[in-house]
Structure formats: structure tokens, C-alpha cells
Scaffold this motif. Structure first.
Motif, PDB file in Angstrom:
ATOM      1  N   ARG A   1       6.162 -21.718   8.633  1.00 61.90           N
ATOM      2  CA  ARG A   1       7.496 -22.294   9.001  1.00 61.90           C
ATOM      3  C   ARG A   1       8.105 -20.878   9.922  1.00 61.90           C
ATOM      4  N   ARG A   2       8.085 -19.835   9.511  1.00 57.59           N
ATOM      5  CA  ARG A   2       8.995 -18.910  10.013  1.00 57.59           C
ATOM      6  C   ARG A   2       8.134 -17.779  10.924  1.00 57.59           C
ATOM      7  N   ASN A   3       6.630 -18.364  10.743  1.00 60.15           N
ATOM      8  CA  ASN A   3       5.751 -17.547  11.693  1.00 60.15           C
ATOM      9  C   ASN A   3       5.678 -16.019  11.208  1.00 60.15           C
ATOM     10  N   LEU A   4       5.791 -15.746   9.860  1.00 63.03           N
ATOM     11  CA  LEU A   4       5.645 -14.294   9.570  1.00 63.03           C
ATOM     12  C   LEU A   4       4.503 -14.211   8.581  1.00 63.03           C
ATOM     13  N   VAL A   5       3.986 -12.974   8.595  1.00 63.82           N
ATOM     14  CA  VAL A   5       2.673 -12.673   7.563  1.00 63.82           C
ATOM     15  C   VAL A   5       3.458 -11.607   6.633  1.00 63.82           C
ATOM     16  N   TYR A   6       3.060 -11.751   5.644  1.00 62.12           N
ATOM     17  CA  TYR A   6       3.559 -10.689   4.442  1.00 62.12           C
ATOM     18  C   TYR A   6       2.547 -10.042   3.842  1.00 62.12           C
ATOM     19  N   LEU A   7       2.931  -8.834   2.984  1.00 66.57           N
ATOM     20  CA  LEU A   7       1.999  -7.992   2.196  1.00 66.57           C
ATOM     21  C   LEU A   7       2.876  -7.656   1.311  1.00 66.57           C
ATOM     22  N   GLN A   8       2.940  -8.301  -0.012  1.00 63.42           N
ATOM     23  CA  GLN A   8       3.824  -7.994  -1.163  1.00 63.42           C
ATOM     24  C   GLN A   8       2.738  -6.853  -1.643  1.00 63.42           C
ATOM     25  N   MET A   9       3.870  -5.715  -2.034  1.00 66.94           N
ATOM     26  CA  MET A   9       2.993  -4.641  -2.900  1.00 66.94           C
ATOM     27  C   MET A   9       3.777  -4.330  -4.093  1.00 66.94           C
ATOM     28  N   ASN A  10       3.038  -4.685  -5.255  1.00 65.39           N
ATOM     29  CA  ASN A  10       3.719  -4.076  -6.314  1.00 65.39           C
ATOM     30  C   ASN A  10       3.132  -3.029  -7.213  1.00 65.39           C
ATOM     31  N   ASN A  11       3.667  -2.472  -7.838  1.00 67.67           N
ATOM     32  CA  ASN A  11       3.155  -1.301  -8.780  1.00 67.67           C
ATOM     33  C   ASN A  11       2.597  -0.371  -7.901  1.00 67.67           C
ATOM     34  N   LEU A  12       3.117   0.232  -6.879  1.00 65.65           N
ATOM     35  CA  LEU A  12       2.901   1.097  -6.094  1.00 65.65           C
ATOM     36  C   LEU A  12       2.570   2.508  -6.675  1.00 65.65           C
ATOM     37  N   LYS A  13       1.423   3.140  -6.130  1.00 61.75           N
ATOM     38  CA  LYS A  13       0.953   4.626  -6.321  1.00 61.75           C
ATOM     39  C   LYS A  13       1.236   5.469  -5.321  1.00 61.75           C
ATOM     40  N   PRO A  14       1.181   6.729  -5.610  1.00 63.59           N
ATOM     41  CA  PRO A  14       1.029   7.720  -4.474  1.00 63.59           C
ATOM     42  C   PRO A  14      -0.144   7.476  -3.634  1.00 63.59           C
ATOM     43  N   GLU A  15      -1.086   7.340  -3.921  1.00 60.86           N
ATOM     44  CA  GLU A  15      -2.435   7.019  -3.171  1.00 60.86           C
ATOM     45  C   GLU A  15      -2.049   5.752  -2.146  1.00 60.86           C
ATOM     46  N   ASP A  16      -1.046   4.962  -2.305  1.00 60.03           N
ATOM     47  CA  ASP A  16      -0.753   3.965  -1.358  1.00 60.03           C
ATOM     48  C   ASP A  16      -0.241   4.133  -0.142  1.00 60.03           C
ATOM     49  N   THR A  17       0.273   5.518   0.051  1.00 57.05           N
ATOM     50  CA  THR A  17       0.989   5.994   0.949  1.00 57.05           C
ATOM     51  C   THR A  17       0.296   6.182   2.359  1.00 57.05           C
ATOM     52  N   ALA A  18       0.687   5.720   3.250  1.00 60.68           N
ATOM     53  CA  ALA A  18      -0.042   5.484   4.356  1.00 60.68           C
ATOM     54  C   ALA A  18       0.801   4.677   5.537  1.00 60.68           C
ATOM     55  N   GLU A  19       0.245   4.534   6.593  1.00 62.91           N
ATOM     56  CA  GLU A  19       0.799   4.008   7.780  1.00 62.91           C
ATOM     57  C   GLU A  19       0.138   2.616   7.495  1.00 62.91           C
ATOM     58  N   TYR A  20       0.988   1.270   7.333  1.00 62.49           N
ATOM     59  CA  TYR A  20       0.346  -0.006   7.434  1.00 62.49           C
ATOM     60  C   TYR A  20       0.390  -0.665   8.806  1.00 62.49           C
TER      61      TYR A  20
END
Length: 124
Positions: A75-94
Motif C-alpha cells: 500500500r505504501r510502496n515501501l520495503v523494510y528491513l527490521q533489525m533486532n538484537n544488533l551486533k557490532p559485526e552488523d555495522t555496515a552500509e546497507y
């Protein structure tokens, strides 16, 4: 011309959450396969998650399974990436990446159109 704009990045402490969004100009996500990639400093880009709107197939990088969720709000024409319990190794450009249905998830990196990216930093 495909235009993708990512947002929602930022700095968060380990264990925190962020929701990335990807907005599109001039087209609807419904008719494309969509993936989120990330590139950490000094590393190759890797596919974090993918959704094939043609058949509903979804995939996740092993390191994010159970923590990240990809979704598509038609409906909103959006895509999401929900990220939980983030870790330092998730650090990056997405990056949000899309491609027509003829290209499957494992081909999006080389065949898809990329957004400009949003930075995610996980640090205490």
C-alpha cells in the motif's frame, strides 16, 4: 530510471533495533525482486536478505536469521528491513537492490539496481 532511497540507518548500541526503509520513485516494488545488501569497511558486499515477489520466496544470511526480517508494504510502496538484537559485526552500509522477476535472489547483486545506501553503526 530506477531510483531507490534508503533511510532509517544510524548508530545504536549492541542489542538495539533499527528499521531500514527503502522507497521507490516511478515504479512499484510489487513487480520486482528485492534484496538488502550490506558492505562493511574493507569487505565485499553481502546479501543480507531477499524477497522474490513473483513467488514469495525469502532468504536470509545465516548470521542474521532470527534477528532480521524483510517485508514489503504494498500500500505504501515501501520495503523494510527490521533489525533486532544488533551486533557490532552488523555495522555496515546497507543498500536496497531490486531487479525484474527474471533475475532471482542469487543474481540481484550483479543484475540489480542499487540505492545510495544508509549507514548502520552498532557500538557501545
Amino acid at each position: 530510471q530506477v531510483q531507490l532511497v534508503e533511510s532509517g540507518g544510524g548508530m545504536v548500541q549492541p542489542g538495539g533495533s533499527l528499521r531500514l526503509s527503502c522507497a521507490a520513485t516511478y515504479f512499484k516494488f510489487t513487480y520486482y525482486h528485492i534484496a538488502w545488501f550490506r558492505r562493511a569497511p574493507g569487505k565485499e558486499a553481502e546479501q543480507v536478505s531477499c524477497i522474490q515477489n513473483s513467488d514469495g520466496f525469502t532468504s536470509y544470511l545465516d548470521d542474521v536469521k532470527g534477528r532480521f526480517t524483510i517485508s514489503h508494504d504494498e500500500r505504501r510502496n515501501l520495503v523494510y528491513l527490521q533489525m533486532n538484537n544488533l551486533k557490532p559485526e552488523d555495522t555496515a552500509e546497507y543498500y536496497c537492490v531490486i531487479a525484474p522477476f527474471r533475475w532471482k535472489c542469487d543474481e540481484l547483486g550483479s543484475k540489480g539496481s542499487w540505492g545510495q545506501g544508509t549507514q548502520v553503526t552498532v557500538s557501545s
